[in-house]
Design a protein around this motif. Sequence first.
Motif, PDB file in Angstrom:
ATOM      1  N   THR B 414       4.749  10.514   8.886  1.00 30.12           N
ATOM      2  CA  THR B 414       6.080  10.386   9.480  1.00 30.12           C
ATOM      3  C   THR B 414       6.354  11.591  10.360  1.00 30.12           C
ATOM      4  O   THR B 414       5.632  12.591  10.322  1.00 30.12           O
ATOM      5  CB  THR B 414       7.179  10.276   8.399  1.00 30.12           C
ATOM      6  N   GLY B 415       7.390  11.482  11.156  1.00 27.32           N
ATOM      7  CA  GLY B 415       7.934  12.612  11.911  1.00 27.32           C
ATOM      8  C   GLY B 415       9.378  12.744  11.475  1.00 27.32           C
ATOM      9  O   GLY B 415      10.186  11.866  11.746  1.00 27.32           O
ATOM     10  N   THR B 444      -0.175  19.580  12.121  1.00 25.33           N
ATOM     11  CA  THR B 444       0.169  20.530  13.167  1.00 25.33           C
ATOM     12  C   THR B 444      -0.658  20.238  14.414  1.00 25.33           C
ATOM     13  O   THR B 444      -1.567  19.407  14.392  1.00 25.33           O
ATOM     14  CB  THR B 444      -0.018  21.988  12.677  1.00 25.33           C
ATOM     15  N   ASP B 445      -0.324  20.934  15.508  1.00 24.54           N
ATOM     16  CA  ASP B 445      -1.031  20.780  16.792  1.00 24.54           C
ATOM     17  C   ASP B 445      -1.103  19.316  17.225  1.00 24.54           C
ATOM     18  O   ASP B 445      -2.168  18.828  17.633  1.00 24.54           O
ATOM     19  CB  ASP B 445      -2.461  21.348  16.704  1.00 24.54           C
ATOM     20  N   CYS B 446       0.009  18.608  17.128  1.00 25.20           N
ATOM     21  CA  CYS B 446       0.005  17.208  17.549  1.00 25.20           C
ATOM     22  C   CYS B 446       1.415  16.776  17.888  1.00 25.20           C
ATOM     23  O   CYS B 446       2.371  17.471  17.579  1.00 25.20           O
ATOM     24  CB  CYS B 446      -0.544  16.326  16.432  1.00 25.20           C
ATOM     25  N   LYS B 447       1.510  15.641  18.526  1.00 22.56           N
ATOM     26  CA  LYS B 447       2.818  15.027  18.790  1.00 22.56           C
ATOM     27  C   LYS B 447       2.892  13.729  18.016  1.00 22.56           C
ATOM     28  O   LYS B 447       1.891  13.019  17.906  1.00 22.56           O
ATOM     29  CB  LYS B 447       2.964  14.716  20.284  1.00 22.56           C
ATOM     30  N   LEU B 448       4.078  13.390  17.544  1.00 22.01           N
ATOM     31  CA  LEU B 448       4.265  12.178  16.739  1.00 22.01           C
ATOM     32  C   LEU B 448       3.726  10.934  17.449  1.00 22.01           C
ATOM     33  O   LEU B 448       3.066  10.098  16.842  1.00 22.01           O
ATOM     34  CB  LEU B 448       5.758  12.017  16.418  1.00 22.01           C
ATOM     35  N   GLU B 449       3.989  10.829  18.745  1.00 19.22           N
ATOM     36  CA  GLU B 449       3.614   9.621  19.483  1.00 19.22           C
ATOM     37  C   GLU B 449       2.091   9.427  19.540  1.00 19.22           C
ATOM     38  O   GLU B 449       1.615   8.342  19.857  1.00 19.22           O
ATOM     39  CB  GLU B 449       4.141   9.667  20.926  1.00 19.22           C
ATOM     40  N   GLN B 450       1.349  10.488  19.270  1.00 18.39           N
ATOM     41  CA  GLN B 450      -0.111  10.396  19.405  1.00 18.39           C
ATOM     42  C   GLN B 450      -0.796   9.921  18.125  1.00 18.39           C
ATOM     43  O   GLN B 450      -1.981   9.631  18.123  1.00 18.39           O
ATOM     44  CB  GLN B 450      -0.677  11.784  19.757  1.00 18.39           C
ATOM     45  N   ILE B 451      -0.038   9.858  17.044  1.00 11.12           N
ATOM     46  CA  ILE B 451      -0.684   9.660  15.745  1.00 11.12           C
ATOM     47  C   ILE B 451      -0.682   8.194  15.343  1.00 11.12           C
ATOM     48  O   ILE B 451       0.251   7.464  15.646  1.00 11.12           O
ATOM     49  CB  ILE B 451       0.099  10.447  14.667  1.00 11.12           C
ATOM     50  N   PRO B 481      -4.405  16.170  13.379  1.00 17.27           N
ATOM     51  CA  PRO B 481      -4.898  14.871  13.847  1.00 17.27           C
ATOM     52  C   PRO B 481      -5.760  15.069  15.092  1.00 17.27           C
ATOM     53  O   PRO B 481      -5.401  15.829  15.993  1.00 17.27           O
ATOM     54  CB  PRO B 481      -3.613  14.107  14.171  1.00 17.27           C
ATOM     55  N   GLN B 482      -6.880  14.378  15.112  1.00 15.57           N
ATOM     56  CA  GLN B 482      -7.827  14.581  16.223  1.00 15.57           C
ATOM     57  C   GLN B 482      -7.442  13.679  17.391  1.00 15.57           C
ATOM     58  O   GLN B 482      -8.132  12.718  17.719  1.00 15.57           O
ATOM     59  CB  GLN B 482      -9.246  14.337  15.739  1.00 15.57           C
TER      60      GLN B 482
END
Lengths: 401, 485
Positions: B414-415, B444-451, B481-482
């Motif tokens: 979740t975000g 960390t090191d990610c944006k919600l929309e990318q996951i 998340p990669q």
Amino acid sequence: MATGIKDKVAIIGMGCTKFGERWDVGAEELMVEAFQEAIQDAGIDKNEIQAAWLGTCFDEVNVGKSALPASMTLRLPNISVTRVENFCASGTEAFRGAVYAVASGAYDIAMAIGVEKLKDIGYGGLPEFSSAMGTLNGLWFPNVTAPGCFAMLASGYAAKYGIDMQELKKAMAHVSAKSHANGVLNPKAHLRKAVTEEKILNAPMIAYPLGLFDCCGVSDGSACAIVTTPEIAKSLGKKDFVTVKALQLSLSNGTEMAYEWDGAHFITAAKASTEAYKEAGIKNPREELSLMEVHDCFSITELVTMEDLHISERGKAPKDIMDGFYDLDGKLPCQVDGGLKCFGHPIGASGLRMLYEIYLQLHGRADKRQLKDPKLGLTHNLGGFPMMNVCSVAIIGKYDV
Amino acid sequence: MIGIKSYGGYIPRYRLNRMVIVQNMAWYLPVIMAVAQGEKSVANWDEDSLSMGVAAAYDCMSGGDRKALDAVYFASTTLPFADRQNASVLATALNAPEEGVDNADFTGSIKAGTTAAIAAIEAIESGSKDNVLVVASDLRRTKMATMYEMFLGDGAAALLFGKDDIIAECKGYYSHSCDFVDHYKGYGKEFDYTWEERWVRDEGYGKIIPEAISAFLGKTGMQINDFDKVIYPCYFKGTHAGIARKLGLDPSKVQDNMHEVCGDTGTAHPLVMFIAALEEAKPGDKLLLASFGQGCDVLYFEVTDKIKDLKAPQGIKGSLARRVELDSYQKFCKWRDLIVADLGIRGEANPNTALTTLWRKRKMLLGLVGSRCKKCGTPHFPPSQVCINPDCGAVEEMEEYEFSEKTGKILMYTGDMLAASVDPPAIYGMISFDGGGRTMLDFTDCKLEQIKVGMGVRLSFRRKYRDDMRGFTGYFWKAIPQVEE
């Protein structure tokens, strides 16, 4: 061989405050309000209560520790009073203590009271949790909140059943809209405004994918139950009284969090409800139950719970929900009183508040919400998080059912 | 033969284009425009010198034996703890041995990284140690609208020194120490205090580095152009080139100061630049490395054939390639605590850290060490005494099991906009580890929309919380998340 709780204990009195942002009162006044209604409903003298249980969760920003706040506020006659806390099942735990005390034969009349004053913290949502999770968990648990943890369940459910999140959100929106519609009919509910599904879908995001209206309210409240044996109930002149049919609790053992789980259901709720149906002698809950009050802390929780309670088939809750199966005029009405959605969730009180609605319905005292001839009702609480939780299920019904 | 066995680098993922600073702050100090070329590396809000050092150290030790370390030396001028050996926090994060091990912090000057390297080489030369890991890292907060804000970037580097499988042999070193104060940070002060740039350029970098290198050449009888690359920091581009001219060095042999790609990473920078050179080096190349700060250390390395056998780490090249532009100057300022944004009452919670608990659970909390059941092989995080596999249930049959280098997959996430966070939404979720085990972690090191569910994750040691009331920093691991893979 254990014989279960069925029909061993009768509920002879219940009370419930108006829930809401009760800026005017504290936990003490709330307890008095619920207790007075319950004791008058029972028609007994306070001194006849022999033991009591108090359910509260966030004691540190509420009544403080121990059961003394209940004993002293209600001026109970120096009887045993026990404070219980088991996350969101705290209210049902208090009820369980009183019911088991009577069933054991240790006491004739016992009482359960739940209370939570949440609106003395100065911010929205439940009280911050980091000082309440123990010294080790505090050092590694992610920065979670309740909406965030339950929101995760929506991502797990959508992934498991290959549902587009927007479609799932529509079913979740119907869950909330239905409860809001019910809440309008209930003078004790906190939120009493109908909300459209469109408004729900367009609400600001709290924790993806849960918007504002996917989350239950936060409020203050108290509820109370007085229990005794069916024999004493009869001797008190009670007719058509309500008895406890099942009372079950199931707790996570870490499997979800650390071993194996699909992230799309509650292991505990599936277990507790199975055991409860067995205890109550219910073969087909979808047909036999008259109504349910479940733990709709978030819309997705209620949606998934419909499957864990074995009412909707796995993966089919969205369809039943969209079909209106759980609406007030549906086959199995759910959240008839408005649910946590409209009552908010003063944690220690919620389980007893749910029982209160079923109690009213069984006695035909639910006014505009009254269902036709209900016989059996189920309550469900889910405390903690989807990945580690405490689940309680209670079933109560008319004595002769 | 004594020298370098492996190297690792870490440049944080976020880069701030210097023109973004200019657009926001040139009204206040127009001269920053003069050095606004390229971008600077910016550590995420949950990173510090120690967490970046752990990332570089893991990169350096990937494929190596962390259990064979005799010492971990950590060099930084921005150590999170003034008294609590930072190197031992780093070593615990590596799940390195404790018995017979002699860790140390090197600090007080931005040349501390090369000083630690010389100390490692001397310890191995003396025969007291076989394997010493040197990690240098800096995350220097700068005031808004300063030249320092323009010049400095964040980063870390690690070098493993030893006696065998050497990829670059140390063939000599020399040090010069003097109390030249181009900048200083007084005790308890938040920011560096700097003296006039012209003096720092001309009398500092421009004299001290060439003089130390010349002294080393004089001592060894070598010529500057005997070297294939000469590596020295100096964030003034003109002065950096001027030093080469002064030394008579062929300009093609000067290692770039990396101003355009990350900026000056302080204590880490000589090693960051050196690793960038190693990444391009061939067997037989001679590399001369010099540092700066209250003097200058000079080290001479010769690359060996073994460099061809080294399993390429992410290094500096790899971490420079893993980049995302930070387009908001306000976000940069918030991450560095230069501006005040309200966290709300929910953000005030500040439970104390039980140091007793931290000691008992140090491997779990700092090293992400779990347990594995010896009977059924089930991995557990957190470590458990009772096996969670319902078909096993063995009690006290566990062995240590490291999760830090495992990959995993997102099970749910979740975000969260309600959670108090420096960079909302707070993103977290449950992950399952490849090879077994699962847990719930901050991302960390990610944006919600990318996951999405099913996406791969790697793990990263991060600052979990900072207790400003008591001055304590807590660390734990997060999932990355990669999104770029």
